[in-house]
Design an enzyme around this catalytic site. Structure first.
Site, PDB file in Angstrom:
ATOM      1  CD  GLN A 116      -2.468   1.078   2.845  1.00 25.30           C
ATOM      2  OE1 GLN A 116      -1.968   0.419   3.756  1.00 25.30           O
ATOM      3  NE2 GLN A 116      -3.596   1.732   2.986  1.00 25.30           N
ATOM      4  N   GLY A 117       0.942   1.960  -1.121  1.00 28.21           N
ATOM      5  CA  GLY A 117       1.781   3.159  -1.220  1.00 28.21           C
ATOM      6  C   GLY A 117       0.967   4.420  -0.988  1.00 28.21           C
ATOM      7  CB  SER A 177       2.429   6.930   4.629  1.00 25.47           C
ATOM      8  OG  SER A 177       1.314   6.389   5.273  1.00 25.47           O
ATOM      9  CB  SER A 198       3.692  -2.843   5.408  1.00 18.58           C
ATOM     10  OG  SER A 198       3.554  -1.984   6.499  1.00 18.58           O
ATOM     11  CD  GLU A 226      -4.913   0.358   6.549  1.00 22.64           C
ATOM     12  OE1 GLU A 226      -5.168   1.321   5.804  1.00 22.64           O
ATOM     13  OE2 GLU A 226      -3.750   0.037   6.866  1.00 22.64           O
ATOM     14  CD  GLU A 235      -2.934  11.321  18.857  1.00 23.81           C
ATOM     15  OE1 GLU A 235      -2.614  10.636  17.854  1.00 23.81           O
ATOM     16  OE2 GLU A 235      -2.520  11.066  20.004  1.00 23.81           O
TER      17      GLU A 235
HETATM   18  C1  LIG Z   1       3.689  -0.617  11.530  1.00 21.45           C
HETATM   19  C2  LIG Z   1       3.241   0.384  10.517  1.00 21.45           C
HETATM   20  C3  LIG Z   1       2.951  -0.018   9.225  1.00 21.45           C
HETATM   21  C4  LIG Z   1       2.560   0.910   8.262  1.00 21.45           C
HETATM   22  N1  LIG Z   1       2.310   0.475   6.985  1.00 21.45           N
HETATM   23  C5  LIG Z   1       1.963   1.378   6.028  1.00 21.45           C
HETATM   24  C6  LIG Z   1       1.774   0.961   4.670  1.00 21.45           C
HETATM   25  O1  LIG Z   1       1.896  -0.214   4.345  1.00 21.45           O
HETATM   26  N2  LIG Z   1       1.456   1.881   3.748  1.00 21.45           N
HETATM   27  C7  LIG Z   1       1.309   3.199   4.062  1.00 21.45           C
HETATM   28  O2  LIG Z   1       0.991   3.985   3.176  1.00 21.45           O
HETATM   29  N3  LIG Z   1       1.497   3.645   5.328  1.00 21.45           N
HETATM   30  C8  LIG Z   1       1.840   2.762   6.311  1.00 21.45           C
HETATM   31  N4  LIG Z   1       2.049   3.191   7.607  1.00 21.45           N
HETATM   32  C9  LIG Z   1       2.028   4.624   7.867  1.00 21.45           C
HETATM   33  C10 LIG Z   1       0.865   5.103   8.707  1.00 21.45           C
HETATM   34  O3  LIG Z   1      -0.324   5.115   7.974  1.00 21.45           O
HETATM   35  C11 LIG Z   1       1.257   6.507   9.205  1.00 21.45           C
HETATM   36  O4  LIG Z   1       2.336   6.329  10.087  1.00 21.45           O
HETATM   37  C12 LIG Z   1       0.136   7.220   9.896  1.00 21.45           C
HETATM   38  O5  LIG Z   1      -0.863   7.564   8.994  1.00 21.45           O
HETATM   39  C13 LIG Z   1       0.624   8.475  10.629  1.00 21.45           C
HETATM   40  O6  LIG Z   1       1.339   9.313   9.770  1.00 21.45           O
HETATM   41  P1  LIG Z   1       2.783   9.866  10.180  1.00 21.45           P
HETATM   42  O7  LIG Z   1       3.621   8.707  10.615  1.00 21.45           O
HETATM   43  O8  LIG Z   1       3.265  10.703   9.057  1.00 21.45           O
HETATM   44  O9  LIG Z   1       2.562  10.772  11.463  1.00 21.45           O
HETATM   45  P2  LIG Z   1       2.066  12.294  11.477  1.00 21.45           P
HETATM   46  O10 LIG Z   1       0.901  12.435  10.581  1.00 21.45           O
HETATM   47  O11 LIG Z   1       3.241  13.171  11.244  1.00 21.45           O
HETATM   48  O12 LIG Z   1       1.568  12.430  12.961  1.00 21.45           O
HETATM   49  C14 LIG Z   1       2.476  12.648  14.073  1.00 21.45           C
HETATM   50  C15 LIG Z   1       1.628  12.835  15.322  1.00 21.45           C
HETATM   51  O13 LIG Z   1       0.819  14.016  15.212  1.00 21.45           O
HETATM   52  C16 LIG Z   1      -0.558  13.706  15.420  1.00 21.45           C
HETATM   53  N5  LIG Z   1      -1.398  14.529  14.541  1.00 21.45           N
HETATM   54  C17 LIG Z   1      -1.206  14.758  13.219  1.00 21.45           C
HETATM   55  N6  LIG Z   1      -2.208  15.544  12.738  1.00 21.45           N
HETATM   56  C18 LIG Z   1      -3.046  15.796  13.768  1.00 21.45           C
HETATM   57  C19 LIG Z   1      -4.270  16.541  13.898  1.00 21.45           C
HETATM   58  N7  LIG Z   1      -4.825  17.163  12.854  1.00 21.45           N
HETATM   59  N8  LIG Z   1      -4.861  16.582  15.112  1.00 21.45           N
HETATM   60  C20 LIG Z   1      -4.317  15.934  16.176  1.00 21.45           C
HETATM   61  N9  LIG Z   1      -3.140  15.225  16.116  1.00 21.45           N
HETATM   62  C21 LIG Z   1      -2.533  15.162  14.930  1.00 21.45           C
HETATM   63  C22 LIG Z   1      -0.685  12.235  15.052  1.00 21.45           C
HETATM   64  O14 LIG Z   1      -1.789  11.627  15.698  1.00 21.45           O
HETATM   65  C23 LIG Z   1       0.651  11.681  15.566  1.00 21.45           C
HETATM   66  O15 LIG Z   1       0.573  11.419  16.944  1.00 21.45           O
HETATM   67  C24 LIG Z   1       2.438   2.279   8.598  1.00 21.45           C
HETATM   68  C25 LIG Z   1       2.715   2.683   9.913  1.00 21.45           C
HETATM   69  C26 LIG Z   1       3.117   1.760  10.859  1.00 21.45           C
HETATM   70  C27 LIG Z   1       3.409   2.228  12.248  1.00 21.45           C
END
Ligand SMILES: Cc1cc2nc3c(=O)[nH]c(=O)nc-3n(C[C@H](O)[C@H](O)[C@H](O)COP(=O)(O)OP(=O)(O)OC[C@H]3O[C@@H](n4cnc5c(N)ncnc54)[C@H](O)[C@@H]3O)c2cc1C
Length: 392
Positions: A130-131, A133, A165, A248, A376
């Site tokens: 899944q591409g 993020s 992933s 999901e 959140e």
């Molecule tokens: C084990 C694992 C597997 C994953 N696999 C995939 C995958 O296969 N494909 C894929 O595309 N993605 C994948 N992801 C990514 C996942 O979807 C993202 O990590 C997630 O959406 C959060 O984005 P970020 O890491 O950029 O954090 P950010 O968006 O930068 O968030 C950082 C923090 O800020 C908080 N925050 C952000 N915006 C707000 C708001 N508006 N209000 C309140 N709080 C806020 C968040 O809750 C978080 O605590 C995976 C993540 C993990 C941990």
């Protein structure tokens, strides 16, 4: 909802149990349910197991028959998931293809796309990732910057994805790209299907807290994607992506909560073995977790009822993912408290309690509140789209 199995459901449940008892043996059974879909441990055996499932047509149960499915109603798919988890069977390597991509393609894809892609998922000949993020588009997914420009018969893709992933073991990627940079951010996104071996793609694994490298950075440098690999309408990929996310966050909870229940059983066994059952605080924790897990199951049945009546998973499904992650993390913490300092010892050491499974569980549970939507963000969705509160 009637919680009892109909005669047809009971017969199907018995068939699943009998099949699992016959086939989930030896090295397949030894894998256990630990880890995620991309767990490196015993990868080849897990892939082989998935192919055994596919050959006996347990993959794609609810898909139309013309695409390799059995056209079973969704309730039977849930029964399969329940029995699968109850048997402590391995995490599914087809998770992204069967669980996320296929239902999206069935809803939005052309007949040709369905005929091309679904049977290969069913036979476990092609794995998906899944591409979505990107470094600056996780929670704020619509901010994604990976660009695709249509040139003659192909989109030319440039940009970067992260946390992808299974990209290192996948054959294909369902990818969100920006096709109109001038439109409002939700309006200029498209959903493409990309052969991961296409020239110009670089995959770099990222090692995570658990020690595994489940996910990756994926770089796109002038990658040509045939224009027929567009799913849905150009620039309207956001609606397609929302469907994937709803599966999901909501539908996959049917799998998650049963795995959680199995972990809860193991926790109760741990409490008994360590003779902590007389400790009032531990007893209260066990009871609270048990009640939480039951509530999660009832909530999952509510979603199931909606789907069986012809509805689609909606924003209220975020409750399932939100509460599942909270209980999962509380369970990990409770097991760590009961074991004490030895809970930090990993698999492979003779001092690791329960073969280090709780050390792994505790570390993996950190991700539960992040993947598939952070805590959140799910609260924001529930506030705005379910309760109608003012926007964030
Ligand atoms: C084990 C694992 C597997 C994953 N696999 C995939 C995958 O296969 N494909 C894929 O595309 N993605 C994948 N992801 C990514 C996942 O979807 C993202 O990590 C997630 O959406 C959060 O984005 P970020 O890491 O950029 O954090 P950010 O968006 O930068 O968030 C950082 C923090 O800020 C908080 N925050 C952000 N915006 C707000 C708001 N508006 N209000 C309140 N709080 C806020 C968040 O809750 C978080 O605590 C995976 C993540 C993990 C941990």
């Amino acid at each position: 909802m009637d919680f009892r199995d109909t005669p047809e459901e009971a017969a199907f449940r018995a068939e699943v149990r009998a099949w699992l008892a016959e086939h989930l043996t030896g090295e397949f059974a030894a894998l256990g349910p630990g880890g995620g879909p991309a767990d490196e441990t015993g990868w080849d055996v897990r892939l082989e197991w998935e192919r055994v499932l596919g050959a006996d047509r347990w993959v794609g149960l609810s898909w139309p028959e013309e695409y390799g499915g059995r056209a079973l109603e969704f309730g039977l798919q849930v029964i399969f998931n329940e029995e699968y988890a109850r048997a402590n069977a391995p995490a599914r390597v087809s998770f992204f293809g069967e669980g996320l991509f296929a239902p999206t393609l069935i809803q939005f894809g052309t007949d040709e796309q369905k005929r091309r892609f679904l049977p290969k998922i069913q036979r476990v000949e092609e794995l998906w990732c899944q591409g979505f993020s990107e470094p600056n588009a996780g929670s704020d997914l619509a901010n994604l910057q990976t660009r695709a420009v249509l040139e003659d018969d192909a989109f030319v893709v440039n940009g970067q994805k992260v946390w992808t992933s299974m990209a290192h073991v996948a054959d294909w990627c369902f990818l969100l790209v920006r096709t109109n940079p001038d439109a409002a951010k939700h309006k200029g996104i498209s959903f493409l299907l990309v052969d991961i071996k296409t020239p110009g793609i670089t995959i770099r694994p990222l090692r995570q807290l658990t020690g595994e490298a489940e996910f990756n950075e994926v770089f796109f440098d002038n990658v040509r994607v045939p224009k027929d690999n567009l799913v849905g309408t150009l620039n309207e990929g956001w609606a397609v992506a929302i469907t994937t996310l709803a599966y999901e966050r909501d539908v996959l909870t049917f799998i998650r909560h049963i795995a959680l229940r199995n972990a809860l059983h193991r926790f109760v066994r741990l409490v008994k073995e360590r003779k902590r059952g007389g400790d009032l605080l531990v007893r209260q924790k066990v009871a609270a977790l048990w009640i939480g897990e039951q509530a999660l199951q009832m909530n999952a049945y509510r979603s199931l009822t909606k789907i069986l009546r012809g509805g689609e998973p909606g924003p209220e499904g975020s409750t399932s993912k939100l509460f599942w992650s909270q209980i999962d993390q509380e369970l990990a913490q409770a097991a760590t408290d009961v074991i004490g300092p030895y809970a930090q010892i990993a698999e492979g050491s003779e001092w690791a309690p329960d073969d280090g499974q709780w050390e792994f569980y505790e570390l993996l549970a950190r991700a539960s509140g992040i993947r598939a939507g952070t805590t959140e963000i799910l609260k924001n969705i529930l506030g705005e789209r379910v309760l109608g509160l003012p926007k964030d």
